[in-house]
Write an enzyme that holds these catalytic residues in place. Structure first.
Site, short mmCIF file in Angstrom:
data_model
loop_
_atom_site.label_atom_id
_atom_site.label_comp_id
_atom_site.label_asym_id
_atom_site.label_seq_id
_atom_site.Cartn_x
_atom_site.Cartn_y
_atom_site.Cartn_z
CD GLN A 107 -2.36 -1.99 2.47
OE1 GLN A 107 -3.24 -0.59 3.07
NE2 GLN A 107 -1.71 -1.81 3.22
CG ASN A 108 4.08 1.45 2.67
OD1 ASN A 108 2.96 1.41 3.45
ND2 ASN A 108 4.59 0.68 2.70
CG ASP A 110 7.49 4.05 0.42
OD1 ASP A 110 7.45 3.45 0.58
OD2 ASP A 110 7.13 3.80 2.16
CG HIS A 125 -3.72 2.62 -1.74
ND1 HIS A 125 -2.60 2.91 -0.37
CD2 HIS A 125 -4.16 1.73 -2.48
CE1 HIS A 125 -4.67 1.86 0.28
NE2 HIS A 125 -4.97 1.84 -0.82
CB CYS A 133 -2.23 7.81 -19.21
SG CYS A 133 -3.79 8.47 -20.01
CB CYS A 160 -1.00 10.24 -22.15
SG CYS A 160 -0.26 8.13 -22.48
CB CYS A 163 -3.94 7.14 -25.27
SG CYS A 163 -3.94 8.22 -23.46
CB THR A 201 -1.36 -3.31 6.53
OG1 THR A 201 -2.39 -2.22 6.51
CG2 THR A 201 -1.15 -4.09 6.31
CG ASN A 230 0.69 -4.10 12.32
OD1 ASN A 230 1.35 -3.74 11.31
ND2 ASN A 230 0.04 -3.59 13.45
#
Ligand code: OAD
Length: 269
Positions: A107-108, A110, A125, A133, A160, A163, A201, A230
């Site tokens: 999900q990072n 970075d 993410h 695009c 882009c 396209c 997470t 975790n």
């Protein structure tokens, strides 16, 4: 804890297709705050979370203005470019180089898995280091676009090369769909895996949080070992989705697992 670490190392060595799912907790030891921990970005500044919900609408409403604000405003995102991977990222990259870990779904945004040397990374993410695009989904290195010049010449948003669609940051905003290629490949990895390491997470943001649940639901045809690493228990712990929780810092526990795996490999197991 030591016993569970040794057990997980053994399960990893025996696994056929182990994958890791990662979140912001993995990068806190690189100096990047998480979102919902005690020093989390949203915990300390709920207004920042509210604004984050607006980013996607801003882009849809007025891509030019979205880009002007991105290039001129101060943002916590800029700190991400300077961050370095920590021992947790390094351990996952080494588990991949030993052919044990097959993929990281993160999900990072970075880019730290890639900086640590992980090859097969699915940026669920998006990735702060890329442009995407909005029409055809092609990714571009921002170096290919002189964004500062486009800003100075009032020629934003960038378009882009394939396209002519409008480009946005690859980062997935709230209410924006997960890019379809990444969503599909992540699901394929989850369907295939027989071991899932879930690292750092809170497992509260969907659809990502659905991935461990999907693995669990598939248990009727293939048992997937689900391990959480975790600082705190999560809904996955409480609902019995994960088989074990190794509670503590990913930057400490992942290298210990790697060490045990290396010992097992050296002993020819
Ligand atoms: P959260 O901040 O929700 O959860 C981070 C988890 O990591 C918490 O359970 C912490 O206790 C734990 N943690 C913190 N430091 C740790 C460490 N060193 N070792 C082990 N655990 C640690 O972050 P995510 O679950 O990644 O989405 O958040 C998911 C999404 O929410 C993000 O991708 C972002 C955010 O809104 C978007 O921006 C779309």
């Amino acid at each position: 804890m030591e016993q569970v670490i040794a057990k997980v190392a053994g399960q990893l060595v025996k696994s056929r297709h182990a994958i890791a799912l990662t979140g912001a907790g993995l990068s806190t030891e690189s100096g990047i705050p998480d979102f919902r921990g005690p020093n989390g970005i949203w915990t300390k500044n709920p207004e920042a979370e509210r604004q984050a919900y607006e980013s996607y609408y801003k882009f849809q409403r007025d891509p030019r203005q979205y880009w002007v604000e991105s290039l001129t405003g101060a943002s916590w995102l800029t700190a991400l470019f300077k961050a370095r991977p920590n021992a947790g990222h390094d351990a996952l990259a080494q588990l991949e180089s030993l052919s044990i870990l097959k993929c990281v779904v993160t999900q990072n945004i970075d880019n730290l898995h890639q900086k640590a040397g992980s090859k097969k990374v699915l940026d669920y993410h998006g990735n702060i280091s890329l442009l995407r695009c909005f029409e055809c989904n092609a990714r571009f290195d921002p170096e290919e676009y002189d964004l500062e010049r486009l800003l100075a010449q009032n020629r934003l948003p960038p378009l882009c090369r394939r396209c002519n669609g409008v480009l946005k940051s690859d980062v997935v905003h709230f209410n924006e769909a997960i890019p379809p290629d990444v969503a599909r490949e992540s699901l394929e990895e989850v369907e295939r895996c027989d071991l899932m390491l879930i690292c750092g997470t809170s497992a509260t943001v969907y659809p990502f949080a659905m991935l461990p649940r999907t693995a669990k639901q598939n248990n009727y045809r293939q048992k997937t070992v689900i391990i959480e690493i975790n600082a705190d228990p999560t809904p996955l712990t409480r609902e019995g989705i994960s088989d074990d929780l190794l509670q503590g810092k990913t930057g400490e526990i992942l290298p210990r697992i790697l060490e045990e795996v290396q010992k097992l490999k050296a002993a020819g197991r």
